[in-house]
Design an enzyme around this catalytic site. Structure first.
Site, PDB file in Angstrom:
ATOM      1  N   HIS A 127       0.833  -1.206   0.000  1.00  0.00           N
ATOM      2  CA  HIS A 127       0.000   0.000   0.000  1.00  0.00           C
ATOM      3  C   HIS A 127       0.871   1.261   0.000  1.00  0.00           C
ATOM      4  O   HIS A 127       0.617   2.205  -0.750  1.00  0.00           O
ATOM      5  CB  HIS A 127      -0.919  -0.057   1.230  1.00  0.00           C
ATOM      6  CG  HIS A 127      -1.731   1.164   1.467  1.00  0.00           C
ATOM      7  ND1 HIS A 127      -3.064   1.257   1.102  1.00  0.00           N
ATOM      8  CD2 HIS A 127      -1.425   2.346   2.042  1.00  0.00           C
ATOM      9  CE1 HIS A 127      -3.522   2.449   1.440  1.00  0.00           C
ATOM     10  NE2 HIS A 127      -2.546   3.133   2.017  1.00  0.00           N
ATOM     11  N   GLU A 128       1.911   1.264   0.830  1.00  0.00           N
ATOM     12  CA  GLU A 128       2.784   2.442   0.921  1.00  0.00           C
ATOM     13  C   GLU A 128       3.570   2.645  -0.376  1.00  0.00           C
ATOM     14  O   GLU A 128       3.712   3.767  -0.857  1.00  0.00           O
ATOM     15  CB  GLU A 128       3.741   2.318   2.117  1.00  0.00           C
ATOM     16  CG  GLU A 128       3.058   2.311   3.488  1.00  0.00           C
ATOM     17  CD  GLU A 128       2.195   3.536   3.747  1.00  0.00           C
ATOM     18  OE1 GLU A 128       2.475   4.613   3.193  1.00  0.00           O
ATOM     19  OE2 GLU A 128       1.211   3.409   4.501  1.00  0.00           O
ATOM     20  N   HIS A 131       1.420   4.297  -2.914  1.00  0.00           N
ATOM     21  CA  HIS A 131       1.309   5.761  -2.771  1.00  0.00           C
ATOM     22  C   HIS A 131       2.442   6.451  -3.540  1.00  0.00           C
ATOM     23  O   HIS A 131       2.240   7.477  -4.182  1.00  0.00           O
ATOM     24  CB  HIS A 131       1.423   6.174  -1.296  1.00  0.00           C
ATOM     25  CG  HIS A 131       0.135   6.112  -0.522  1.00  0.00           C
ATOM     26  ND1 HIS A 131      -1.037   6.702  -0.952  1.00  0.00           N
ATOM     27  CD2 HIS A 131      -0.144   5.568   0.694  1.00  0.00           C
ATOM     28  CE1 HIS A 131      -1.995   6.501  -0.038  1.00  0.00           C
ATOM     29  NE2 HIS A 131      -1.477   5.813   0.960  1.00  0.00           N
ATOM     30  N   GLU A 191      -6.257   6.831  -0.790  1.00  0.00           N
ATOM     31  CA  GLU A 191      -6.183   5.592   0.005  1.00  0.00           C
ATOM     32  C   GLU A 191      -6.748   4.418  -0.787  1.00  0.00           C
ATOM     33  O   GLU A 191      -6.189   3.326  -0.809  1.00  0.00           O
ATOM     34  CB  GLU A 191      -6.963   5.751   1.314  1.00  0.00           C
ATOM     35  CG  GLU A 191      -6.282   6.643   2.331  1.00  0.00           C
ATOM     36  CD  GLU A 191      -4.843   6.263   2.578  1.00  0.00           C
ATOM     37  OE1 GLU A 191      -4.499   5.069   2.446  1.00  0.00           O
ATOM     38  OE2 GLU A 191      -4.040   7.140   2.875  1.00  0.00           O
TER      39      GLU A 191
HETATM   40 ZN   LIG Z   1      -2.316   5.113   2.653  1.00  0.00          ZN
END
Ligand SMILES: [Zn+2]
Length: 273
Positions: A127-128, A131, A191
């Site tokens: 997830h990071e 981003h 997100e």
């Molecule tokens: Zn996030």
């Protein structure tokens, strides 16, 4: 007159920086990747000086093993080679992780206590990394820059009518909540995009995408009085968990293919007990 000049500036800025994100959203990017990478690296160096870095080799090997498997799956078109990524484990009990432009990833040791296995840790790191790939920092900063410019234009317009004290107060009131910063929470849209891309990365790396759902479910359960820090920057409403769950059937084949192709990370054997 001043107002109109401002609008023209805003519009031409918007035209200059419009890009399409990995999931096809139009997004405003005003800063060059080189600028963002420099800013990310700078901030990361500062954090490394300020925060305590975990020295336990076993912990570092465990997290690095998961991160290595993830970044190996980053498609070449993003311009990152696996060796471009830098991972640092910070000795910090708060349940958190973050990433900065330039391929910088920070994991707090607190996160290792709530992630039950390598797959759950992979879901956060994926997830990071997502981003970073989707340039969310750039998008967020660009939004703030437009807001700041809007404020400057408003203050110029106000200057014609009111004295400078009142003008300043007005600008400050408008500016409330507007902050520059590279470590601020992302929007729900970002997100959700990082969830999509992150779950795909983890599956391709050979981590079980169902574990992303399990992790956020147990995080949401832990909410209550003292929610993990990750929840304050990464709200986990039921819609978010449902989205991850909906994506599972889509990513399971990728996961199975990865396993068949021999991508079977075994970082768990390094997991500190
Ligand atoms: Zn996030």
């Amino acid at each position: 007159m001043l107002k109109r000049v401002g609008l023209v500036i805003l519009l031409s800025l918007a035209a200059a920086g419009c890009a399409v994100s990995p999931t096809g959203e139009r997004t405003l990017l005003l800063n060059s990747p080189a600028q963002m990478n420099a800013l990310g690296s700078q901030s990361f160096e500062q954090l490394k000086k300020k925060q305590v870095i975990e020295q336990d080799a076993r912990i570092n090997r465990y997290v690095q093993c998961v991160a290595d498997a993830i970044v190996m799956q980053v498609p070449v078109e993003y311009g990152y080679a696996p060796q471009d990524w830098e991972l640092v484990v910070f000795k910090d009990d708060s349940v958190n992780a973050f990433a900065l432009p330039g391929g910088k990833v920070g994991v707090h040791t607190g996160l290792l206590k709530v992630t039950e296995n390598q797959d759950q840790l992979a879901s956060v790191i994926g997830h990071e990394v997502a981003h970073v790939l989707a340039q969310h920092s750039n998008a967020r900063m660009s939004q703030q820059q437009v807001t700041q410019l809007g404020l400057a234009v408003t203050s110029m317009a106000l200057a014609e009518k009111v004295d400078s004290n009142k003008q300043q107060a007005a600008v400050m009131a408008l500016g409330l909540g507007v902050q520059y910063g590279i470590l601020l929470p992302y929007s729900r849209k970002h997100e959700s995009e990082a969830d999509v891309l992150g779950q795909e990365l983890m599956a391709e790396a050979g981590f079980d995408p169902r574990e992303a759902v399990s992790l956020w479910e147990s995080m949401a359960e832990q909410g209550g009085k003292t929610p993990p820090e990750l929840l304050s920057t990464h709200p986990a409403p039921s819609t978010r968990i449902r989205q991850l769950d909906d994506q599972v059937h889509y990513y399971m084949p990728l996961y199975e293919e990865a396993r068949k192709a021999g991508r079977r990370p075994e970082c768990d054997r390094l997991k500190p007990q």
